[in-house]
Design a protein around this motif. Structure first.
Motif, short mmCIF file in Angstrom:
data_model
loop_
_atom_site.label_atom_id
_atom_site.label_comp_id
_atom_site.label_asym_id
_atom_site.label_seq_id
_atom_site.Cartn_x
_atom_site.Cartn_y
_atom_site.Cartn_z
N SER A 257 0.82 -1.21 0.00
CA SER A 257 0.00 0.00 0.00
C SER A 257 0.86 1.26 0.00
O SER A 257 0.55 2.23 -0.71
N ILE A 258 1.92 1.26 0.78
CA ILE A 258 2.83 2.42 0.82
C ILE A 258 3.49 2.62 -0.54
O ILE A 258 3.65 3.75 -1.01
N PHE A 259 3.84 1.52 -1.21
CA PHE A 259 4.40 1.61 -2.56
C PHE A 259 3.42 2.29 -3.51
O PHE A 259 3.79 3.18 -4.29
N VAL A 260 2.14 1.90 -3.44
CA VAL A 260 1.12 2.49 -4.31
C VAL A 260 0.95 3.98 -4.00
O VAL A 260 0.86 4.81 -4.92
N ILE A 261 0.91 4.32 -2.72
CA ILE A 261 0.74 5.73 -2.32
C ILE A 261 1.92 6.57 -2.82
O ILE A 261 1.74 7.70 -3.31
N ARG A 262 3.11 6.04 -2.74
CA ARG A 262 4.29 6.77 -3.24
C ARG A 262 4.27 6.87 -4.76
O ARG A 262 4.75 7.87 -5.32
N GLU A 263 3.72 5.86 -5.44
CA GLU A 263 3.57 5.94 -6.89
C GLU A 263 2.62 7.08 -7.27
O GLU A 263 2.84 7.78 -8.26
N VAL A 264 1.58 7.25 -6.48
CA VAL A 264 0.66 8.37 -6.71
C VAL A 264 1.39 9.70 -6.60
O VAL A 264 1.24 10.58 -7.45
N ALA A 265 2.20 9.86 -5.56
CA ALA A 265 2.96 11.09 -5.38
C ALA A 265 3.92 11.33 -6.53
O ALA A 265 4.16 12.48 -6.92
N ALA A 266 4.45 10.25 -7.10
CA ALA A 266 5.43 10.37 -8.18
C ALA A 266 4.79 10.66 -9.53
O ALA A 266 5.37 11.38 -10.35
N GLN A 267 3.58 10.13 -9.77
CA GLN A 267 2.99 10.20 -11.10
C GLN A 267 1.99 11.33 -11.31
O GLN A 267 1.71 11.71 -12.45
N PHE A 268 1.43 11.86 -10.22
CA PHE A 268 0.36 12.85 -10.37
C PHE A 268 0.75 14.19 -9.77
O PHE A 268 1.56 14.27 -8.85
N GLU A 269 0.14 15.24 -10.31
CA GLU A 269 0.47 16.60 -9.88
C GLU A 269 -0.42 17.08 -8.74
O GLU A 269 0.05 17.80 -7.85
N ARG A 270 -1.72 16.71 -8.76
CA ARG A 270 -2.65 17.20 -7.74
C ARG A 270 -3.49 16.04 -7.20
O ARG A 270 -4.70 15.96 -7.45
N PRO A 271 -2.87 15.14 -6.44
CA PRO A 271 -3.62 14.03 -5.85
C PRO A 271 -4.30 14.42 -4.55
O PRO A 271 -3.97 15.45 -3.93
N ALA A 272 -5.26 13.61 -4.13
CA ALA A 272 -5.97 13.84 -2.87
C ALA A 272 -6.40 12.49 -2.30
O ALA A 272 -6.41 11.48 -3.00
N ILE A 273 -6.74 12.50 -1.02
CA ILE A 273 -7.27 11.32 -0.35
C ILE A 273 -8.75 11.52 -0.09
O ILE A 273 -9.15 12.51 0.52
N LEU A 274 -9.58 10.59 -0.59
CA LEU A 274 -11.01 10.64 -0.30
C LEU A 274 -11.22 10.09 1.10
O LEU A 274 -10.92 8.94 1.39
N PHE A 275 -11.73 10.93 1.98
CA PHE A 275 -11.83 10.58 3.39
C PHE A 275 -13.29 10.56 3.83
O PHE A 275 -13.95 11.60 3.85
N SER A 276 -13.79 9.38 4.17
CA SER A 276 -15.18 9.24 4.59
C SER A 276 -15.34 9.27 6.10
O SER A 276 -16.44 9.46 6.62
N GLY A 277 -14.22 9.03 6.81
CA GLY A 277 -14.29 8.89 8.26
C GLY A 277 -14.49 7.45 8.68
O GLY A 277 -14.57 7.15 9.88
N GLY A 278 -14.56 6.55 7.70
CA GLY A 278 -14.67 5.13 7.99
C GLY A 278 -13.30 4.50 8.20
O GLY A 278 -12.27 5.11 7.91
N LYS A 279 -13.28 3.26 8.67
CA LYS A 279 -12.03 2.60 9.05
C LYS A 279 -11.04 2.49 7.89
O LYS A 279 -9.83 2.62 8.08
N ASP A 280 -11.55 2.25 6.66
CA ASP A 280 -10.66 2.06 5.52
C ASP A 280 -9.94 3.36 5.15
O ASP A 280 -8.73 3.36 4.88
N SER A 281 -10.68 4.46 5.11
CA SER A 281 -10.03 5.73 4.78
C SER A 281 -9.11 6.19 5.91
O SER A 281 -8.11 6.86 5.67
N ILE A 282 -9.44 5.81 7.14
CA ILE A 282 -8.56 6.13 8.27
C ILE A 282 -7.25 5.39 8.15
O ILE A 282 -6.16 5.97 8.28
N VAL A 283 -7.31 4.08 7.88
CA VAL A 283 -6.09 3.28 7.71
C VAL A 283 -5.27 3.81 6.54
O VAL A 283 -4.05 3.93 6.63
#
Length: 301
Positions: A16-42
């Motif tokens: 998961s950390i690898f994927v998140i870092r790939e997002v930072a490397a490949q995209f200019e304006r990324p964001a995290i969709l946060f619902s307040g549920g356990k999955d978005s918290i993790v």
């Protein structure tokens, strides 16, 4: 020489950390969709680990239906404050006021479906080219079709039959102007993995996940929370029950579980014994057999 044996949670975390870092490397304006549920918290805590000691470089985007559990909103605000991240809120009520969507009427009315338009408008307004979500493949059959990098066209739509291959964890984030990606870093996690990771990392959770007393009513075998905007049928009687949330969404469609689980260990034990999926009590998924897939094609999370 000492050896270190990775557990399956270590491997999932690393992926998961690898994927998140790939997002930072490949995209200019990324964001995290946060619902307040356990999955978005993790997922948010994984992003924190991915860039520590720097701050999380993505804003959190919350689509507020106006019918959220207050415990979820309180947790969201406290998390944003403690992490020092930027919060962007898209309001479904504003979409209704502006005539962008029409509010449902009747006993089964929900604002959950209306989130799609608000989400797409928020993405367009802020020019996000990638939004990370906490979807997992074990949750629902439509989500099982999703790749890590999920391409969306200029209308925010998803074509499950035309997804890009992801061989050897090579992710293709190329897109045309106006298109964007949804990325799901915890795709390969299960509900049990999420709770075991929360226990392992000692991640604080919204109180609503633990047993508590709440006024509820039963509709078609599902316990729903009583709220001012919930229209009860003549045969539905409010009663005080000991419940907890297994999955969190709009109050109007979030089924509550009768439970006495008051610790993470008890929640894990409860999940291990159950034969009902966590989304089995989500009223929005029960509207039709293909409800989730239809919403995802239109631009849902």
């Amino acid at each position: 020489m000492s050896t270190y044996n990775l557990t399956h949670l270590d491997e999932l975390e690393s992926e998961s950390i690898f994927v998140i870092r790939e997002v930072a490397a490949q995209f200019e304006r990324p964001a995290i969709l946060f619902s307040g549920g356990k999955d978005s918290i993790v997922m948010t805590y994984l992003a924190k680990k991915a860039f520590w000691p720097a701050k999380v470089p993505f804003p959190l985007v919350h689509i507020d239906t106006g019918h959220n559990f207050i415990e979820t909103l309180d947790y969201r605000d406290e998390l944003v404050k403690s992490m020092g991240v930027k919060l962007i809120v898209g309001s479904v009520q504003e979409s209704i006021d502006q005539g962008r969507v029409t509010e449902e009427k009747g006993y089964n009315a929900s604002r959950n479906l209306l989130q799609t338009v608000t989400l797409l408008d928020t993405i367009e307004k802020n020019k996000f080219d990638c939004c990370m979500g906490g979807g997992r493949r074990d949750e629902e059959k439509a989500r099982a079709k999703e790749r890590f990098f999920s391409h969306r066209d200029e209308f925010g739509q998803w074509d499950p039959k035309n997804q890009r291959p992801e061989l050897w964890n090579i992710f293709n984030g190329r897109k045309h102007m106006g298109e964007h990606f949804r990325v799901f870093p915890i795709s390969n996690w299960t509900e049990m993995d999420v709770w075991q990771y929360i226990l392992k990392e000692n991640i604080p959770m919204p109180s609503i996940y633990y047993t508590h007393q709440r006024e509820v009513f039963n509709r078609d075998g599902t316990w729903l929370a009583v709220a001012p905007f919930m229209k009860l049928k003549p045969t539905e009687v409010p009663e005080l029950r000991t419940v907890r949330c297994r999955t969190i969404g709009d109050i109007s469609c979030t089924g509550l579980t009768l439970s006495t689980a008051n610790t993470l260990e008890e929640i894990i034990g409860e999940i291990a014994a159950t034969r009902v999926t966590e989304r089995g009590s989500r009223a929005d998924d029960l509207r039709s057999e293909a409800a989730m897939e239809d919403r995802k094609k239109e631009g849902y999370f």
